[in-house]
Design a protein around this motif. Structure first.
Motif, PDB file in Angstrom:
ATOM      1  N   ARG A 263      80.127  75.754  53.448  1.00  0.00           N
ATOM      2  CA  ARG A 263      79.593  75.625  54.677  1.00  0.00           C
ATOM      3  C   ARG A 263      80.350  75.241  55.805  1.00  0.00           C
ATOM      4  O   ARG A 263      81.327  74.257  55.595  1.00  0.00           O
ATOM      5  CB  ARG A 263      78.324  74.694  54.437  1.00  0.00           C
ATOM      6  CG  ARG A 263      77.217  75.157  53.462  1.00  0.00           C
ATOM      7  CD  ARG A 263      76.135  73.953  53.607  1.00  0.00           C
ATOM      8  NE  ARG A 263      75.188  73.825  54.751  1.00  0.00           N
ATOM      9  CZ  ARG A 263      75.306  72.926  55.494  1.00  0.00           C
ATOM     10  NH1 ARG A 263      76.087  71.768  54.911  1.00  0.00           N
ATOM     11  NH2 ARG A 263      74.850  72.723  56.808  1.00  0.00           N
ATOM     12  N   ALA A 264      80.321  75.969  56.702  1.00  0.00           N
ATOM     13  CA  ALA A 264      81.437  75.688  57.983  1.00  0.00           C
ATOM     14  C   ALA A 264      81.148  74.302  58.400  1.00  0.00           C
ATOM     15  O   ALA A 264      82.142  73.620  58.770  1.00  0.00           O
ATOM     16  CB  ALA A 264      81.149  76.588  59.010  1.00  0.00           C
ATOM     17  N   ALA A 265      80.027  73.851  58.718  1.00  0.00           N
ATOM     18  CA  ALA A 265      79.546  72.392  59.192  1.00  0.00           C
ATOM     19  C   ALA A 265      80.258  71.420  58.499  1.00  0.00           C
ATOM     20  O   ALA A 265      80.658  70.152  58.993  1.00  0.00           O
ATOM     21  CB  ALA A 265      78.211  72.298  59.477  1.00  0.00           C
ATOM     22  N   THR A 266      80.403  71.598  57.147  1.00  0.00           N
ATOM     23  CA  THR A 266      80.803  70.211  56.218  1.00  0.00           C
ATOM     24  C   THR A 266      82.190  70.877  55.385  1.00  0.00           C
ATOM     25  O   THR A 266      82.481  70.179  54.354  1.00  0.00           O
ATOM     26  CB  THR A 266      79.847  69.906  55.343  1.00  0.00           C
ATOM     27  OG1 THR A 266      79.545  71.218  54.564  1.00  0.00           O
ATOM     28  CG2 THR A 266      78.577  69.485  55.780  1.00  0.00           C
TER      29      THR A 266
ATOM     30  N   ARG B 154      79.355  80.017  57.407  1.00  0.00           N
ATOM     31  CA  ARG B 154      79.858  79.642  56.105  1.00  0.00           C
ATOM     32  C   ARG B 154      81.427  80.220  56.299  1.00  0.00           C
ATOM     33  O   ARG B 154      81.738  81.066  57.380  1.00  0.00           O
ATOM     34  CB  ARG B 154      79.598  80.607  54.890  1.00  0.00           C
ATOM     35  CG  ARG B 154      78.226  80.046  54.601  1.00  0.00           C
ATOM     36  CD  ARG B 154      77.415  80.734  53.448  1.00  0.00           C
ATOM     37  NE  ARG B 154      77.660  81.902  53.327  1.00  0.00           N
ATOM     38  CZ  ARG B 154      77.853  83.048  52.538  1.00  0.00           C
ATOM     39  NH1 ARG B 154      78.376  82.627  51.543  1.00  0.00           N
ATOM     40  NH2 ARG B 154      77.707  84.206  52.787  1.00  0.00           N
ATOM     41  N   VAL B 155      82.353  79.607  55.507  1.00  0.00           N
ATOM     42  CA  VAL B 155      83.900  80.151  55.622  1.00  0.00           C
ATOM     43  C   VAL B 155      84.277  80.261  54.210  1.00  0.00           C
ATOM     44  O   VAL B 155      84.200  79.444  53.241  1.00  0.00           O
ATOM     45  CB  VAL B 155      84.648  78.982  56.034  1.00  0.00           C
ATOM     46  CG1 VAL B 155      86.014  79.211  56.484  1.00  0.00           C
ATOM     47  CG2 VAL B 155      84.181  78.489  57.579  1.00  0.00           C
ATOM     48  N   ALA B 156      85.045  81.597  54.065  1.00  0.00           N
ATOM     49  CA  ALA B 156      85.462  81.902  52.810  1.00  0.00           C
ATOM     50  C   ALA B 156      86.955  81.831  52.746  1.00  0.00           C
ATOM     51  O   ALA B 156      87.750  82.241  53.747  1.00  0.00           O
ATOM     52  CB  ALA B 156      85.166  83.294  52.312  1.00  0.00           C
ATOM     53  N   VAL B 157      87.815  81.210  52.054  1.00  0.00           N
ATOM     54  CA  VAL B 157      89.235  81.122  52.040  1.00  0.00           C
ATOM     55  C   VAL B 157      89.889  81.812  51.054  1.00  0.00           C
ATOM     56  O   VAL B 157      89.450  81.859  49.931  1.00  0.00           O
ATOM     57  CB  VAL B 157      89.408  79.592  51.584  1.00  0.00           C
ATOM     58  CG1 VAL B 157      90.991  78.950  51.781  1.00  0.00           C
ATOM     59  CG2 VAL B 157      88.742  78.623  52.344  1.00  0.00           C
TER      60      VAL B 157
ATOM     61  N   ASP C  14      92.182  80.271  63.237  1.00  0.00           N
ATOM     62  CA  ASP C  14      91.807  79.117  63.895  1.00  0.00           C
ATOM     63  C   ASP C  14      90.620  78.530  63.074  1.00  0.00           C
ATOM     64  O   ASP C  14      89.467  78.971  63.250  1.00  0.00           O
ATOM     65  CB  ASP C  14      91.350  79.377  65.261  1.00  0.00           C
ATOM     66  CG  ASP C  14      91.043  78.088  66.065  1.00  0.00           C
ATOM     67  OD1 ASP C  14      90.707  76.983  65.585  1.00  0.00           O
ATOM     68  OD2 ASP C  14      91.236  78.146  67.201  1.00  0.00           O
ATOM     69  N   LEU C  15      90.844  77.391  61.967  1.00  0.00           N
ATOM     70  CA  LEU C  15      89.825  76.961  61.277  1.00  0.00           C
ATOM     71  C   LEU C  15      88.705  76.149  62.280  1.00  0.00           C
ATOM     72  O   LEU C  15      87.657  76.086  61.917  1.00  0.00           O
ATOM     73  CB  LEU C  15      90.180  76.113  60.372  1.00  0.00           C
ATOM     74  CG  LEU C  15      90.618  76.702  59.038  1.00  0.00           C
ATOM     75  CD1 LEU C  15      92.046  77.533  58.968  1.00  0.00           C
ATOM     76  CD2 LEU C  15      90.774  75.783  57.947  1.00  0.00           C
ATOM     77  N   ALA C  16      89.290  75.550  63.383  1.00  0.00           N
ATOM     78  CA  ALA C  16      88.288  74.693  64.274  1.00  0.00           C
ATOM     79  C   ALA C  16      87.437  75.896  64.681  1.00  0.00           C
ATOM     80  O   ALA C  16      86.201  75.348  64.936  1.00  0.00           O
ATOM     81  CB  ALA C  16      89.132  73.979  65.262  1.00  0.00           C
ATOM     82  N   LEU C  17      87.774  77.088  65.228  1.00  0.00           N
ATOM     83  CA  LEU C  17      86.947  77.889  65.643  1.00  0.00           C
ATOM     84  C   LEU C  17      85.676  78.486  64.671  1.00  0.00           C
ATOM     85  O   LEU C  17      84.982  78.499  65.096  1.00  0.00           O
ATOM     86  CB  LEU C  17      87.606  79.039  66.324  1.00  0.00           C
ATOM     87  CG  LEU C  17      86.995  80.183  66.896  1.00  0.00           C
ATOM     88  CD1 LEU C  17      86.040  79.633  68.299  1.00  0.00           C
ATOM     89  CD2 LEU C  17      87.908  81.312  67.487  1.00  0.00           C
ATOM     90  N   ALA C  18      86.684  78.847  63.469  1.00  0.00           N
ATOM     91  CA  ALA C  18      85.497  79.248  62.623  1.00  0.00           C
ATOM     92  C   ALA C  18      84.742  78.112  62.221  1.00  0.00           C
ATOM     93  O   ALA C  18      83.488  78.558  61.872  1.00  0.00           O
ATOM     94  CB  ALA C  18      86.503  79.471  61.005  1.00  0.00           C
ATOM     95  N   GLY C  19      84.813  76.917  62.130  1.00  0.00           N
ATOM     96  CA  GLY C  19      83.991  75.882  61.894  1.00  0.00           C
ATOM     97  C   GLY C  19      82.742  75.839  62.751  1.00  0.00           C
ATOM     98  O   GLY C  19      81.628  75.625  62.434  1.00  0.00           O
TER      99      GLY C  19
ATOM    100  N   ALA D 260      77.277  84.695  60.207  1.00  0.00           N
ATOM    101  CA  ALA D 260      78.707  84.663  60.763  1.00  0.00           C
ATOM    102  C   ALA D 260      79.293  83.998  59.405  1.00  0.00           C
ATOM    103  O   ALA D 260      79.340  82.790  59.033  1.00  0.00           O
ATOM    104  CB  ALA D 260      79.090  84.262  62.017  1.00  0.00           C
ATOM    105  N   LEU D 261      80.113  84.951  59.031  1.00  0.00           N
ATOM    106  CA  LEU D 261      81.297  84.559  57.595  1.00  0.00           C
ATOM    107  C   LEU D 261      82.564  84.500  58.234  1.00  0.00           C
ATOM    108  O   LEU D 261      83.026  85.490  58.585  1.00  0.00           O
ATOM    109  CB  LEU D 261      81.060  85.248  56.387  1.00  0.00           C
ATOM    110  CG  LEU D 261      81.908  84.954  55.299  1.00  0.00           C
ATOM    111  CD1 LEU D 261      81.533  83.688  54.705  1.00  0.00           C
ATOM    112  CD2 LEU D 261      81.812  85.823  54.173  1.00  0.00           C
ATOM    113  N   GLY D 262      83.125  83.171  57.990  1.00  0.00           N
ATOM    114  CA  GLY D 262      84.536  83.049  58.439  1.00  0.00           C
ATOM    115  C   GLY D 262      85.428  83.510  57.430  1.00  0.00           C
ATOM    116  O   GLY D 262      85.134  83.183  56.202  1.00  0.00           O
ATOM    117  N   LEU D 263      86.568  84.078  57.596  1.00  0.00           N
ATOM    118  CA  LEU D 263      87.346  84.450  56.458  1.00  0.00           C
ATOM    119  C   LEU D 263      88.767  84.063  56.832  1.00  0.00           C
ATOM    120  O   LEU D 263      89.304  84.645  57.904  1.00  0.00           O
ATOM    121  CB  LEU D 263      87.577  86.075  56.242  1.00  0.00           C
ATOM    122  CG  LEU D 263      88.533  86.653  54.888  1.00  0.00           C
ATOM    123  CD1 LEU D 263      87.852  85.863  53.770  1.00  0.00           C
ATOM    124  CD2 LEU D 263      88.213  87.954  54.826  1.00  0.00           C
TER     125      LEU D 263
END
Length: 558
Positions: free
Chosen positions: A235-238, A221-224, A211-216, A34-37
């Motif tokens: 990395r979402a966790a960090t 991973r999270v792409a900005v 919602d960055l808290a939800l994405a985390g 799952a990649l958050g955008l």
């Protein structure tokens, strides 16, 4: 998770006018990942996703490279591309009501692709549809198949969209703000369902959210994105510790819960008193073709003081919005009392003069300003019309002056006054909607999920704006929301509703920090935060998940 299901390399999107809306979107999503955008409104998140699904407006052009399972879609023949998009990509949108035919049943929508694309028999397609609806937490799935979109809440409709998308067993799920309209417990249930499906099917997900808290919590991973470019992937966790870009740090800071609580304000004398409110609807019966009574609001009582802010929270279908609509005269109660400034408002206003009188006292701001604003009017025309309704004999110069005051009040750039809604961002549209409501100089402002569709930084701006307006004008705020964090930021008192009834109410600190009811504790436990993992709270209704996972619909050759 080594296989890239989706790859975007320097993808750009250009409008028909030649404007570069997306300049450089580069990302990869692996099988089962799952990649958050994330990013503010207008950063290019949705356009990049629509470029993958082939859902851009006519005349828009796409540059760069998009690969699905290693295949470059730009080299595919049209028929092959349609097949790939139909079977390998599933997309769920932010506003499900806009993507469902109001004249067709949920069953028609759910079974259409199974019959037309997958070749299922109607009976088999219906059984799969029932299983999928139950799996995403929809009660009475057999009855829901016979209902139409207008009979379902926004939260239920979003779950219908997710279930329908998963019916084709896609390789990747493109989820565009899919939890925006959902309460916290439904959000948790839906994200837990998707997590189960990802594990069973190795389903990849590109999760667009503000919602960055939800994405985390739910992404690997999270792409900005900022100004049409992906500026960093973490990395979402960090991500809080690893973020290096100032823009990312600002987003993360805006997503933090508010410190402390709002001090109770306003006069002791209530400007609004609701007592014993009850509202029922006739809905389709569970079996057969008759109707049965559904109690939407039952014995609801609370008071709102002038200059105070009261939040009403609860799951979808708890009666929050129905209560607000009764107060504003958009629904008629079966029983109870609504007293506003000593006046009895329980009976509907029949005369135009009475309706204008009530509108001068209470105004409502809705969740989706794009639907509530006239798309043909400019901002100035919209506000001038609202001012003219309440200042019927005012000269044009006075109306123009009041419009300028309203623009200043909601801190909207005067240069946008001649723009139409389609040219504005979500936050700018919501500011226009608030300004239009303030044109009446109301004493009560009812906010029905007014910030739920906005990105985190815009949410903070709008909430700060509303708090400033409340303190400057003394207007009382009645905030309907499924977001307890938002309510904590703005309100001093809160009412918790469930199944049409109030289960708990009182000052924010008492209810949200020291809840007395299990239901309130469940709502609080469902809020995404560090270390939070979505879990299923509803009892399993069917064995749909194992069945679908072990016998997926064939995808065809890649």
């Amino acid at each position: 998770m080594s296989e890239n299901v989706l790859e975007l390399e320097r993808v750009s999107v250009t409008s028909t006018a030649g404007r570069a809306l997306v300049a450089d979107c580069t990302l990869q999503v692996r099988a089962g990942e799952a990649l958050g955008l994330v990013g503010e409104s207008g950063s290019g998140k949705t356009l990049s996703t629509r470029a993958v699904a082939g859902l851009l407006p006519e005349g828009f052009t796409v540059g760069g490279t998009i690969r699905i399972d290693g295949d470059d879609i730009s080299t595919m023949a049209p028929r092959r591309l349609r097949e790939v998009r139909a079977r390998r990509i599933g997309m769920v949108f932010q506003t499900p009501r806009a993507h469902l035919n109001p004249l067709r049943t949920i069953g028609d929508f759910m079974t259409e692709a199974l019959v037309a694309v997958a070749g299922e028999k109607p009976g088999s397609a219906e059984r799969q549809a029932i299983e999928l609806l139950a799996e995403v937490g929809i009660p009475d799935p057999a009855r829901r198949l016979r209902q139409r979109p207008g009979e379902l809440s926004g939260g239920l409709l979003q779950r219908v969209m997710i279930a329908a998308t998963l019916a084709m067993d896609p390789r990747i799920l493109l989820a565009d703000e899919i939890t925006t309209a959902l309460d916290v417990t439904t959000q948790e249930e839906v994200m837990a369902v998707i997590a189960d499906l990802r594990r069973h099917r190795e389903l990849a997900m590109l999760f667009i959210t503000h919602d960055l808290a939800l994405a985390g919590a739910v992404c690997d991973r999270v792409a900005v994105m900022q100004h049409g470019r992906t500026i960093e992937t973490l990395r979402a966790a960090t991500m809080r510790a690893d973020a290096t870009e100032p823009y990312t740090k600002r987003l993360l800071s805006a997503s933090l819960p508010a410190d402390g609580v709002v001090e109770p304000g306003g006069a002791a004398e209530p400007v609004l008193a609701v007592e014993g409110l009850r509202k029922t609807f006739q809905v389709r019966a569970e079996r057969g073709f008759g109707r049965e009574e559904f109690v939407a609001v039952d014995e609801v009582s609370f008071a709102l003081a002038a200059g105070a802010a009261l939040g009403i929270v609860g799951e979808s279908g708890s009666g929050k919005s129905t209560t607000a609509r009764i107060i504003c005269g958009l629904e008629t109660a079966d029983a109870g009392a609504v007293t506003v400034k000593g006046e009895d408002w329980i009976a509907p206003a029949r005369r135009a003069a009475d309706r204008r009188h009530r509108a001068r006292i209470a105004q409502m701001v809705f969740q989706d300003p794009y639907q509530s604003l006239n798309r043909r009017q400019t901002v100035r025309q919209c506000l001038a019309e609202a001012v003219a309704v309440h200042r019927r004999s005012a000269p044009q110069a006075e109306i123009r002056g009041r419009v300028d005051e309203l623009l200043t009040m909601v801190t909207l750039d005067p240069a946008l006054a001649d723009q139409r809604p389609r040219s504005l961002s979500g936050g700018q549209r919501q500011r226009v909607a608030i300004a239009r409501a303030l044109a009446a100089e109301p004493e009560i402002l009812v906010l029905d999920e007014a910030v739920s569709a906005l990105d985190v930084t815009t949410q903070v701006e709008i909430l700060t704006l509303l708090d400033d307006i409340r303190r400057d004008t003394g207007v009382a705020l009645l905030m309907i929301s499924h977001d307890l964090t938002t309510v904590r930021r703005l309100c001093d008192h809160v009412v918790v509703m469930r199944s049409g009834r109030i289960v708990e109410q009182g000052p924010i600190a008492d209810v949200l920090d020291r809840p007395q009811q299990d239901y309130t504790r469940t709502l609080l436990d469902s809020i995404p935060r560090e270390g939070w993992v979505p879990r299923r709270r509803l009892p399993a209704r069917t064995s749909a998940l194992p069945t679908v996972a072990t016998a997926p619909i064939p995808r065809g050759k890649k």
